[in-house]
Design a protein around this motif. Sequence first.
Motif, PDB file in Angstrom:
ATOM      1  N   SER A   1      48.218  22.808  29.962  1.00 58.50           N
ATOM      2  CA  SER A   1      46.989  22.043  30.162  1.00 58.50           C
ATOM      3  C   SER A   1      47.165  20.905  31.178  1.00 58.50           C
ATOM      4  O   SER A   1      46.268  20.084  31.340  1.00 58.50           O
ATOM      5  CB  SER A   1      46.503  21.473  28.823  1.00 58.50           C
ATOM      6  N   SER A   2      48.273  20.884  31.889  1.00 62.07           N
ATOM      7  CA  SER A   2      48.506  19.827  32.874  1.00 62.07           C
ATOM      8  C   SER A   2      47.650  20.051  34.124  1.00 62.07           C
ATOM      9  O   SER A   2      47.126  21.129  34.362  1.00 62.07           O
ATOM     10  CB  SER A   2      49.983  19.794  33.266  1.00 62.07           C
ATOM     11  N   LYS A   3      47.523  19.007  34.933  1.00 62.01           N
ATOM     12  CA  LYS A   3      46.730  19.096  36.165  1.00 62.01           C
ATOM     13  C   LYS A   3      47.322  20.126  37.128  1.00 62.01           C
ATOM     14  O   LYS A   3      46.588  20.872  37.772  1.00 62.01           O
ATOM     15  CB  LYS A   3      46.665  17.730  36.857  1.00 62.01           C
TER      16      LYS A   3
ATOM     17  N   THR B   1      43.391  27.658  39.062  1.00 61.09           N
ATOM     18  CA  THR B   1      42.239  27.669  39.963  1.00 61.09           C
ATOM     19  C   THR B   1      42.550  28.480  41.215  1.00 61.09           C
ATOM     20  O   THR B   1      41.735  29.301  41.654  1.00 61.09           O
ATOM     21  CB  THR B   1      41.845  26.235  40.346  1.00 61.09           C
ATOM     22  N   ASN B   2      43.734  28.275  41.784  1.00 59.63           N
ATOM     23  CA  ASN B   2      44.124  29.023  42.985  1.00 59.63           C
ATOM     24  C   ASN B   2      44.277  30.514  42.700  1.00 59.63           C
ATOM     25  O   ASN B   2      43.865  31.346  43.506  1.00 59.63           O
ATOM     26  CB  ASN B   2      45.412  28.461  43.583  1.00 59.63           C
ATOM     27  N   VAL B   3      44.848  30.844  41.564  1.00 60.18           N
ATOM     28  CA  VAL B   3      44.995  32.257  41.193  1.00 60.18           C
ATOM     29  C   VAL B   3      43.624  32.892  40.983  1.00 60.18           C
ATOM     30  O   VAL B   3      43.357  34.002  41.442  1.00 60.18           O
ATOM     31  CB  VAL B   3      45.885  32.405  39.934  1.00 60.18           C
ATOM     32  N   THR B   4      42.728  32.179  40.318  1.00 56.75           N
ATOM     33  CA  THR B   4      41.380  32.695  40.084  1.00 56.75           C
ATOM     34  C   THR B   4      40.645  32.896  41.401  1.00 56.75           C
ATOM     35  O   THR B   4      39.961  33.904  41.603  1.00 56.75           O
ATOM     36  CB  THR B   4      40.588  31.750  39.161  1.00 56.75           C
ATOM     37  N   ALA B   5      40.793  31.959  42.329  1.00 58.35           N
ATOM     38  CA  ALA B   5      40.159  32.096  43.643  1.00 58.35           C
ATOM     39  C   ALA B   5      40.710  33.323  44.371  1.00 58.35           C
ATOM     40  O   ALA B   5      39.946  34.071  44.997  1.00 58.35           O
ATOM     41  CB  ALA B   5      40.393  30.836  44.473  1.00 58.35           C
ATOM     42  N   ALA B   6      42.012  33.556  44.278  1.00 58.52           N
ATOM     43  CA  ALA B   6      42.612  34.734  44.906  1.00 58.52           C
ATOM     44  C   ALA B   6      42.074  36.017  44.277  1.00 58.52           C
ATOM     45  O   ALA B   6      41.812  37.005  44.976  1.00 58.52           O
ATOM     46  CB  ALA B   6      44.130  34.681  44.786  1.00 58.52           C
ATOM     47  N   VAL B   7      41.893  36.011  42.976  1.00 58.47           N
ATOM     48  CA  VAL B   7      41.344  37.185  42.290  1.00 58.47           C
ATOM     49  C   VAL B   7      39.921  37.453  42.766  1.00 58.47           C
ATOM     50  O   VAL B   7      39.543  38.602  43.017  1.00 58.47           O
ATOM     51  CB  VAL B   7      41.391  36.999  40.756  1.00 58.47           C
ATOM     52  N   TYR B   8      39.122  36.394  42.923  1.00 56.97           N
ATOM     53  CA  TYR B   8      37.752  36.569  43.426  1.00 56.97           C
ATOM     54  C   TYR B   8      37.748  37.128  44.844  1.00 56.97           C
ATOM     55  O   TYR B   8      36.940  38.002  45.178  1.00 56.97           O
ATOM     56  CB  TYR B   8      36.980  35.253  43.384  1.00 56.97           C
ATOM     57  N   ARG B   9      38.661  36.640  45.690  1.00 57.98           N
ATOM     58  CA  ARG B   9      38.746  37.163  47.058  1.00 57.98           C
ATOM     59  C   ARG B   9      39.132  38.635  47.043  1.00 57.98           C
ATOM     60  O   ARG B   9      38.578  39.452  47.782  1.00 57.98           O
ATOM     61  CB  ARG B   9      39.753  36.360  47.886  1.00 57.98           C
ATOM     62  N   CYS B  10      40.053  38.970  46.186  1.00 60.68           N
ATOM     63  CA  CYS B  10      40.492  40.360  46.048  1.00 60.68           C
ATOM     64  C   CYS B  10      39.332  41.228  45.570  1.00 60.68           C
ATOM     65  O   CYS B  10      39.116  42.326  46.085  1.00 60.68           O
ATOM     66  CB  CYS B  10      41.665  40.442  45.076  1.00 60.68           C
TER      67      CYS B  10
ATOM     68  N   LYS C   1      45.491  23.461  38.522  1.00 64.62           N
ATOM     69  CA  LYS C   1      45.378  23.723  39.955  1.00 64.62           C
ATOM     70  C   LYS C   1      45.894  25.133  40.269  1.00 64.62           C
ATOM     71  O   LYS C   1      45.287  25.873  41.038  1.00 64.62           O
ATOM     72  CB  LYS C   1      46.174  22.674  40.743  1.00 64.62           C
ATOM     73  N   CYS C   2      46.995  25.495  39.638  1.00 64.51           N
ATOM     74  CA  CYS C   2      47.561  26.832  39.815  1.00 64.51           C
ATOM     75  C   CYS C   2      46.582  27.893  39.313  1.00 64.51           C
ATOM     76  O   CYS C   2      46.334  28.887  39.999  1.00 64.51           O
ATOM     77  CB  CYS C   2      48.891  26.931  39.081  1.00 64.51           C
TER      78      CYS C   2
END
Length: 90
Positions: A25-27, A34-43, A31-32
């Motif tokens: 639950s750390s910042k 969020t970045n992984v989720t964004a990559a999944v959306y791009r994929c 952030k990690c």
Amino acid sequence: MSIWSTVGKVACGFALGTAGVKILSSKDAKKCYTNVTAAVYRCKDSVMETATTIKENCQDISADAKEINEKRYAKDRAQEIADAKAVLER
């Protein structure tokens, strides 16, 4: 196995679990994630674009194949008519 060994294992499990929740639950972890989720959306977007292209190509191929068959059937039918006329003219 002694009771203290069991208590020690439970305490270690609790400590690791608590530390794990803190870490997850750390910042930095957020952030990690969020970045992984964004990559999944791009994929996903890329896959959907590819799927749409493939679908369009399949539709084009199907339409072309139907057109080829219609021409072939028309040619065969014209040949049948010509053959029938030739038989009648004899």
